[in-house]
Write a protein that holds these residues in place. Structure first.
Motif, PDB file in Angstrom:
ATOM      1  N   LEU A 196       0.828  -1.210   0.000  1.00  0.00           N
ATOM      2  CA  LEU A 196       0.000   0.000   0.000  1.00  0.00           C
ATOM      3  C   LEU A 196       0.861   1.258   0.000  1.00  0.00           C
ATOM      4  O   LEU A 196       1.971   1.277   0.547  1.00  0.00           O
ATOM      5  CB  LEU A 196      -0.918   0.014   1.227  1.00  0.00           C
ATOM      6  N   LYS A 197       0.323   2.314  -0.564  1.00  0.00           N
ATOM      7  CA  LYS A 197       1.020   3.601  -0.584  1.00  0.00           C
ATOM      8  C   LYS A 197       0.723   4.343   0.719  1.00  0.00           C
ATOM      9  O   LYS A 197      -0.414   4.710   1.001  1.00  0.00           O
ATOM     10  CB  LYS A 197       0.557   4.436  -1.784  1.00  0.00           C
ATOM     11  N   THR A 198       1.759   4.555   1.517  1.00  0.00           N
ATOM     12  CA  THR A 198       1.618   5.187   2.832  1.00  0.00           C
ATOM     13  C   THR A 198       1.345   6.682   2.693  1.00  0.00           C
ATOM     14  O   THR A 198       1.926   7.355   1.851  1.00  0.00           O
ATOM     15  CB  THR A 198       2.900   4.978   3.661  1.00  0.00           C
ATOM     16  N   TYR A 199       0.441   7.178   3.538  1.00  0.00           N
ATOM     17  CA  TYR A 199       0.121   8.613   3.537  1.00  0.00           C
ATOM     18  C   TYR A 199       0.996   9.339   4.556  1.00  0.00           C
ATOM     19  O   TYR A 199       0.991   9.013   5.747  1.00  0.00           O
ATOM     20  CB  TYR A 199      -1.355   8.808   3.869  1.00  0.00           C
ATOM     21  N   GLN A 200       1.752  10.315   4.057  1.00  0.00           N
ATOM     22  CA  GLN A 200       2.613  11.163   4.891  1.00  0.00           C
ATOM     23  C   GLN A 200       3.451  10.322   5.863  1.00  0.00           C
ATOM     24  O   GLN A 200       4.120   9.384   5.459  1.00  0.00           O
ATOM     25  CB  GLN A 200       1.766  12.224   5.604  1.00  0.00           C
ATOM     26  N   GLU A 201       3.415  10.683   7.162  1.00  0.00           N
ATOM     27  CA  GLU A 201       4.293   9.999   8.118  1.00  0.00           C
ATOM     28  C   GLU A 201       3.589   8.852   8.852  1.00  0.00           C
ATOM     29  O   GLU A 201       4.122   8.305   9.817  1.00  0.00           O
ATOM     30  CB  GLU A 201       4.845  11.000   9.147  1.00  0.00           C
ATOM     31  N   ASP A 244       1.577   5.436  16.480  1.00  0.00           N
ATOM     32  CA  ASP A 244       0.596   6.184  15.684  1.00  0.00           C
ATOM     33  C   ASP A 244      -0.180   5.198  14.820  1.00  0.00           C
ATOM     34  O   ASP A 244       0.044   3.982  14.895  1.00  0.00           O
ATOM     35  CB  ASP A 244       1.313   7.226  14.802  1.00  0.00           C
ATOM     36  N   CYS A 245      -1.068   5.718  13.985  1.00  0.00           N
ATOM     37  CA  CYS A 245      -1.810   4.887  13.037  1.00  0.00           C
ATOM     38  C   CYS A 245      -0.958   4.614  11.792  1.00  0.00           C
ATOM     39  O   CYS A 245      -0.009   5.333  11.501  1.00  0.00           O
ATOM     40  CB  CYS A 245      -3.075   5.594  12.576  1.00  0.00           C
ATOM     41  N   PHE A 246      -1.363   3.590  11.052  1.00  0.00           N
ATOM     42  CA  PHE A 246      -0.905   3.401   9.678  1.00  0.00           C
ATOM     43  C   PHE A 246      -2.035   3.857   8.779  1.00  0.00           C
ATOM     44  O   PHE A 246      -3.184   3.460   8.957  1.00  0.00           O
ATOM     45  CB  PHE A 246      -0.578   1.929   9.420  1.00  0.00           C
ATOM     46  N   TRP A 247      -1.717   4.709   7.810  1.00  0.00           N
ATOM     47  CA  TRP A 247      -2.753   5.276   6.935  1.00  0.00           C
ATOM     48  C   TRP A 247      -2.268   5.181   5.503  1.00  0.00           C
ATOM     49  O   TRP A 247      -1.136   5.590   5.186  1.00  0.00           O
ATOM     50  CB  TRP A 247      -2.999   6.733   7.320  1.00  0.00           C
ATOM     51  N   ALA A 248      -3.103   4.633   4.632  1.00  0.00           N
ATOM     52  CA  ALA A 248      -2.687   4.429   3.241  1.00  0.00           C
ATOM     53  C   ALA A 248      -3.825   4.778   2.295  1.00  0.00           C
ATOM     54  O   ALA A 248      -5.003   4.736   2.670  1.00  0.00           O
ATOM     55  CB  ALA A 248      -2.258   2.985   3.039  1.00  0.00           C
ATOM     56  N   SER A 249      -3.460   5.094   1.065  1.00  0.00           N
ATOM     57  CA  SER A 249      -4.478   5.397   0.053  1.00  0.00           C
ATOM     58  C   SER A 249      -5.261   4.129  -0.289  1.00  0.00           C
ATOM     59  O   SER A 249      -4.866   3.017   0.071  1.00  0.00           O
ATOM     60  CB  SER A 249      -3.831   5.998  -1.192  1.00  0.00           C
ATOM     61  N   ALA A 250      -6.359   4.303  -0.991  1.00  0.00           N
ATOM     62  CA  ALA A 250      -7.350   3.235  -1.180  1.00  0.00           C
ATOM     63  C   ALA A 250      -6.728   1.933  -1.699  1.00  0.00           C
ATOM     64  O   ALA A 250      -6.064   1.930  -2.741  1.00  0.00           O
ATOM     65  CB  ALA A 250      -8.431   3.719  -2.142  1.00  0.00           C
ATOM     66  N   PRO A 251      -6.924   0.824  -0.973  1.00  0.00           N
ATOM     67  CA  PRO A 251      -6.371  -0.466  -1.411  1.00  0.00           C
ATOM     68  C   PRO A 251      -7.064  -0.972  -2.675  1.00  0.00           C
ATOM     69  O   PRO A 251      -8.223  -0.624  -2.953  1.00  0.00           O
ATOM     70  CB  PRO A 251      -6.689  -1.400  -0.234  1.00  0.00           C
ATOM     71  N   ASP A 302     -12.614   4.585   7.274  1.00  0.00           N
ATOM     72  CA  ASP A 302     -11.406   4.144   6.574  1.00  0.00           C
ATOM     73  C   ASP A 302     -10.999   2.754   7.064  1.00  0.00           C
ATOM     74  O   ASP A 302     -10.000   2.566   7.759  1.00  0.00           O
ATOM     75  CB  ASP A 302     -10.264   5.152   6.799  1.00  0.00           C
ATOM     76  N   LYS A 303     -11.807   1.773   6.678  1.00  0.00           N
ATOM     77  CA  LYS A 303     -11.626   0.413   7.184  1.00  0.00           C
ATOM     78  C   LYS A 303     -11.086  -0.510   6.106  1.00  0.00           C
ATOM     79  O   LYS A 303     -11.128  -0.190   4.914  1.00  0.00           O
ATOM     80  CB  LYS A 303     -12.965  -0.136   7.689  1.00  0.00           C
ATOM     81  N   LEU A 304     -10.620  -1.660   6.530  1.00  0.00           N
ATOM     82  CA  LEU A 304     -10.250  -2.722   5.610  1.00  0.00           C
ATOM     83  C   LEU A 304     -11.474  -3.602   5.356  1.00  0.00           C
ATOM     84  O   LEU A 304     -12.109  -4.076   6.300  1.00  0.00           O
ATOM     85  CB  LEU A 304      -9.115  -3.567   6.190  1.00  0.00           C
ATOM     86  N   TRP A 329      -9.872   5.130   1.764  1.00  0.00           N
ATOM     87  CA  TRP A 329      -8.521   4.882   2.247  1.00  0.00           C
ATOM     88  C   TRP A 329      -8.599   3.896   3.409  1.00  0.00           C
ATOM     89  O   TRP A 329      -9.682   3.588   3.908  1.00  0.00           O
ATOM     90  CB  TRP A 329      -7.872   6.191   2.680  1.00  0.00           C
ATOM     91  N   ALA A 330      -7.435   3.424   3.859  1.00  0.00           N
ATOM     92  CA  ALA A 330      -7.412   2.439   4.931  1.00  0.00           C
ATOM     93  C   ALA A 330      -6.522   2.915   6.070  1.00  0.00           C
ATOM     94  O   ALA A 330      -5.433   3.437   5.823  1.00  0.00           O
ATOM     95  CB  ALA A 330      -6.915   1.102   4.404  1.00  0.00           C
ATOM     96  N   ILE A 331      -7.037   2.730   7.286  1.00  0.00           N
ATOM     97  CA  ILE A 331      -6.271   3.033   8.490  1.00  0.00           C
ATOM     98  C   ILE A 331      -6.169   1.750   9.325  1.00  0.00           C
ATOM     99  O   ILE A 331      -7.175   1.060   9.507  1.00  0.00           O
ATOM    100  CB  ILE A 331      -6.957   4.125   9.338  1.00  0.00           C
ATOM    101  N   LEU A 332      -4.973   1.432   9.789  1.00  0.00           N
ATOM    102  CA  LEU A 332      -4.799   0.426  10.825  1.00  0.00           C
ATOM    103  C   LEU A 332      -4.508   1.171  12.115  1.00  0.00           C
ATOM    104  O   LEU A 332      -3.508   1.883  12.202  1.00  0.00           O
ATOM    105  CB  LEU A 332      -3.634  -0.514  10.504  1.00  0.00           C
TER     106      LEU A 332
END
Length: 424
Positions: free
Chosen positions: A292-297, A308-315, A346-348, A418-421
């Protein structure tokens, strides 16, 4: 209601809601009412529902009800709203947690010739008048369904554990109260005893054309306890006995675009505090990786380390997230939580949890002959041991698998969001 809305005498069905979705749940402790209308720029309802339903136990889910009032004249918009709720929360609709209702068009009187007051435009007067009628309809429908009624709006987020906090605060009150406030803003987070709703609605209907709903509530308290022969300070003290504020606030207003076209609302509750957006765990040393493409930091390393969270653009289908242990270990149980309180949507979705056995002979056997366990095997030797449901994957691992070399989350369909873990 026929006295205050005399036009209803011509429309027998005008006070009966169209129940679009629901199982007619009754006898619960807490009923939440959410009026919603179509907004020109942005819609918040689904995110609000994700937030309210986030991480609730089965016990809590069996003892509350959320009623969404779609306050639209257009049948198309009503059906559209209901379908989006049903497709996003099928389990909650099926179990009876969520209901979607709408008033018949005949419920509303002619709102074209309202008297302009308080310097408000004709459009704003019409908007707040209809809003008073919407609240009244929703409260009367909700009244027989539970012990307490909580008034919410469709553009909020809730704090974790908000239901337990509300119940605890309500049962701690030693004096008679009329309103418990769990937000300082407008008509958000106001708790009433259901048995008192008919009185409150009658007061709303008396003055629905005159003032906004939060002003009317204040006037009702004034009528109940203020002595005209005493000063304003005495009045405020008496009202405060019936209207008790809980701190910190449990609900935060997040909407920017009001249901009144063109109106921007940047209201924020200062007593809400900062949201906890991730949960930390002491995880075993591992190498983490993702397609997945990670968003910012918001990196995968940070969520694994609990920073922190993991945040990525739409899977998209075929994307993956992997955790490869530096030393193979026995894993008893796992939890992966997607979405968080600020971005609950922003779920999987359609994502499986897979483990790679450390035993090379076992992996080769899985690749050659499939699984001898109760889990299906992948072509590269992983076992599919679980899947995400409503944004969460949680479960135990069969100990006969032995030590595990890696855990992988495999995504099987494209996502619109998008997806957040937020927890690993």
């Amino acid at each position: 209601i026929y006295y205050y809305l005399p036009h209803l005498q011509q429309y027998e069905d005008g006070i009966f809601p169209n129940v679009i979705l629901g199982q007619q749940r009754t006898g619960v402790s807490l009923v939440m009412g959410i009026p919603t209308v179509k907004r020109q720029k942005q819609h918040y309802l689904l995110n609000t529902l994700y937030s309210l339903l986030y991480d609730l136990s089965e016990e809590l889910q069996s003892d509350f009800l959320i009623i969404i009032l779609v306050a639209e004249v257009s049948l198309h918009v009503k059906v559209q709203n209901a379908e989006s709720v049903k497709s996003s929360f099928p389990r909650e609709v099926q179990s009876g947690i969520l209901e979607v209702i709408s008033p018949p068009a005949s419920y509303y009187p002619d709102l074209s010739n309202l008297k302009k007051t308080f310097g408000d435009s004709e459009e704003r007067v019409r908007w707040r008048t209809k809003q008073n009628l919407d609240y009244s309809f929703l409260m009367l429908y909700a009244q027989p369904k539970g012990t307490f009624y909580l008034q919410l709006e469709d553009d909020i987020i809730a704090k974790p554990g908000y239901i337990e906090s509300i119940k605890t605060f309500a049962f701690e009150q030693s004096q008679e109260w009329m309103i418990l406030e769990f937000s300082q803003l407008g008509f958000i987070g106001k708790l009433f005893k259901s048995k008192e709703l008919p009185l409150i609605v009658e007061f709303f209907l008396m003055f629905y054309k005159d003032k906004p709903v939060d002003w009317l509530i204040d006037h009702l308290l004034w009528v109940k306890v203020c002595n005209p022969e005493k000063d304003a300070n005495h009045c405020e003290k008496e009202k405060a006995k019936l209207r008790i504020r809980a701190k910190p606030s449990l609900f935060q207003h997040v909407g920017t675009h009001s249901s009144l076209p063109g109106k921007i609302q940047n209201l924020k509750d200062k007593d809400f505090g900062i949201n906890v957006l991730h949960r930390a765990h002491n995880n075993p040393p591992a190498k983490v990786d993702t397609s997945l493409k990670t968003y910012q930091e918001y990196t995968l390393e940070k969520v694994y380390q609990g920073k922190d969270c993991f945040w990525a653009s739409a899977p998209v289908a075929g994307d993956w997230i992997s955790f490869t242990f530096l030393n193979p270990i026995k894993v008893e149980k796992y939890i992966f939580r997607s979405g968080n309180m600020e971005h609950p949507g922003d779920k999987l979705f359609n994502t499986t949890v897979e483990v790679l056995p450390a035993d090379e002979m076992l992996r080769k056997e899985l690749i050659d002959n499939g699984s001898k366990f109760n889990y299906p095997a992948t072509k590269d030797g992983y076992l599919k041991i679980g899947a995400f449901a409503n944004g969460i994957a949680v479960g135990r691992v069969d100990q006969t698998i032995g030590k595990i070399k890696a855990i992988r989350l495999s995504i099987h369909s494209d996502s619109l969001v998008w997806a957040i873990l937020s927890e690993v």
